[in-house]
Design a protein around this motif. Structure first.
Motif, PDB file in Angstrom:
ATOM      1  N   LEU A  55     -17.556   1.523   1.738  1.00 58.09           N
ATOM      2  CA  LEU A  55     -18.718   2.252   2.233  1.00 58.09           C
ATOM      3  C   LEU A  55     -18.932   3.573   1.500  1.00 58.09           C
ATOM      4  CD1 LEU A  55     -21.008   2.266   4.277  1.00 58.09           C
ATOM      5  CD2 LEU A  55     -19.469   3.390   5.891  1.00 58.09           C
ATOM      6  N   SER A  56     -17.854   4.227   1.097  1.00 57.91           N
ATOM      7  CA  SER A  56     -17.997   5.514   0.413  1.00 57.91           C
ATOM      8  C   SER A  56     -18.746   5.378  -0.911  1.00 57.91           C
ATOM      9  CB  SER A  56     -16.630   6.150   0.174  1.00 57.91           C
ATOM     10  OG  SER A  56     -15.885   5.384  -0.756  1.00 57.91           O
ATOM     11  N   PHE A 111     -21.489   3.880  -1.417  1.00 53.92           N
ATOM     12  CA  PHE A 111     -22.926   4.014  -1.190  1.00 53.92           C
ATOM     13  C   PHE A 111     -23.361   5.469  -1.041  1.00 53.92           C
ATOM     14  CE2 PHE A 111     -22.027  -0.311   0.324  1.00 53.92           C
ATOM     15  CZ  PHE A 111     -22.862  -0.988  -0.544  1.00 53.92           C
ATOM     16  N   PHE A 112     -22.427   6.356  -0.839  1.00 56.33           N
ATOM     17  CA  PHE A 112     -22.765   7.773  -0.681  1.00 56.33           C
ATOM     18  C   PHE A 112     -22.575   8.573  -1.965  1.00 56.33           C
ATOM     19  CE2 PHE A 112     -21.505   6.450   3.654  1.00 56.33           C
ATOM     20  CZ  PHE A 112     -22.744   6.626   4.246  1.00 56.33           C
ATOM     21  N   ARG A 113     -22.133   7.918  -3.038  1.00 55.78           N
ATOM     22  CA  ARG A 113     -21.908   8.613  -4.310  1.00 55.78           C
ATOM     23  C   ARG A 113     -23.213   8.704  -5.097  1.00 55.78           C
ATOM     24  NH1 ARG A 113     -16.185   8.344  -6.207  1.00 55.78           N
ATOM     25  NH2 ARG A 113     -17.153   8.746  -8.211  1.00 55.78           N
ATOM     26  N   LEU A 114     -23.505   9.883  -5.618  1.00 54.56           N
ATOM     27  CA  LEU A 114     -24.730  10.101  -6.393  1.00 54.56           C
ATOM     28  C   LEU A 114     -24.775   9.206  -7.624  1.00 54.56           C
ATOM     29  CD1 LEU A 114     -27.334  11.649  -6.984  1.00 54.56           C
ATOM     30  CD2 LEU A 114     -25.929  13.381  -8.130  1.00 54.56           C
ATOM     31  N   TRP A 172     -26.075   5.654  -7.014  1.00 60.58           N
ATOM     32  CA  TRP A 172     -27.533   5.581  -6.858  1.00 60.58           C
ATOM     33  C   TRP A 172     -28.244   5.786  -8.187  1.00 60.58           C
ATOM     34  CZ3 TRP A 172     -29.786   3.365  -2.969  1.00 60.58           C
ATOM     35  CH2 TRP A 172     -29.085   3.244  -1.790  1.00 60.58           C
ATOM     36  N   GLU A 196     -17.165   3.534 -10.684  1.00 60.92           N
ATOM     37  CA  GLU A 196     -18.106   3.381  -9.586  1.00 60.92           C
ATOM     38  C   GLU A 196     -19.068   2.269  -9.954  1.00 60.92           C
ATOM     39  OE1 GLU A 196     -19.691   7.311  -9.315  1.00 60.92           O
ATOM     40  OE2 GLU A 196     -21.154   6.974 -10.871  1.00 60.92           O
TER      41      GLU A 196
END
Length: 77
Positions: free
Chosen positions: A3-4, A6-9, A12, A55
């Motif tokens: 899940l972490s 999906f929060f990494r810049l 995205w 990532e």
């Protein structure tokens, strides 16, 4: 990464780069496995290039792959 990831810049940024480039892919598989690229030389040369994704969407440099591939020496028989 789970899940972490999906929060990494960077994740995205990689997603939007691929989307703008026209990559569509598929949604099959588990989706949490990071990949890598290895260039392995003949005989005792060993690993000439190792790239592990840090990532999702992390790409290997094509010039570095070609440079490593040019270093492969044919194995004497």
């Amino acid at each position: 990464m789970m899940l972490s990831g999906f929060f990494r810049l960077g994740v995205w940024q990689n997603f939007f780069r691929a989307w703008r480039g026209g990559y569509s892919g598929n949604l099959e598989g588990e989706g949490f496995t990071l990949g890598g690229v290895y260039v392995i030389g003949a005989g005792t040369q060993g690993v000439l290039l190792e790239h592990r994704e840090k990532e999702f969407g992390d790409k290997v440099s094509l010039p570095s792959v070609l440079e490593a591939a040019e270093k492969i020496k044919p194995q004497a028989s």
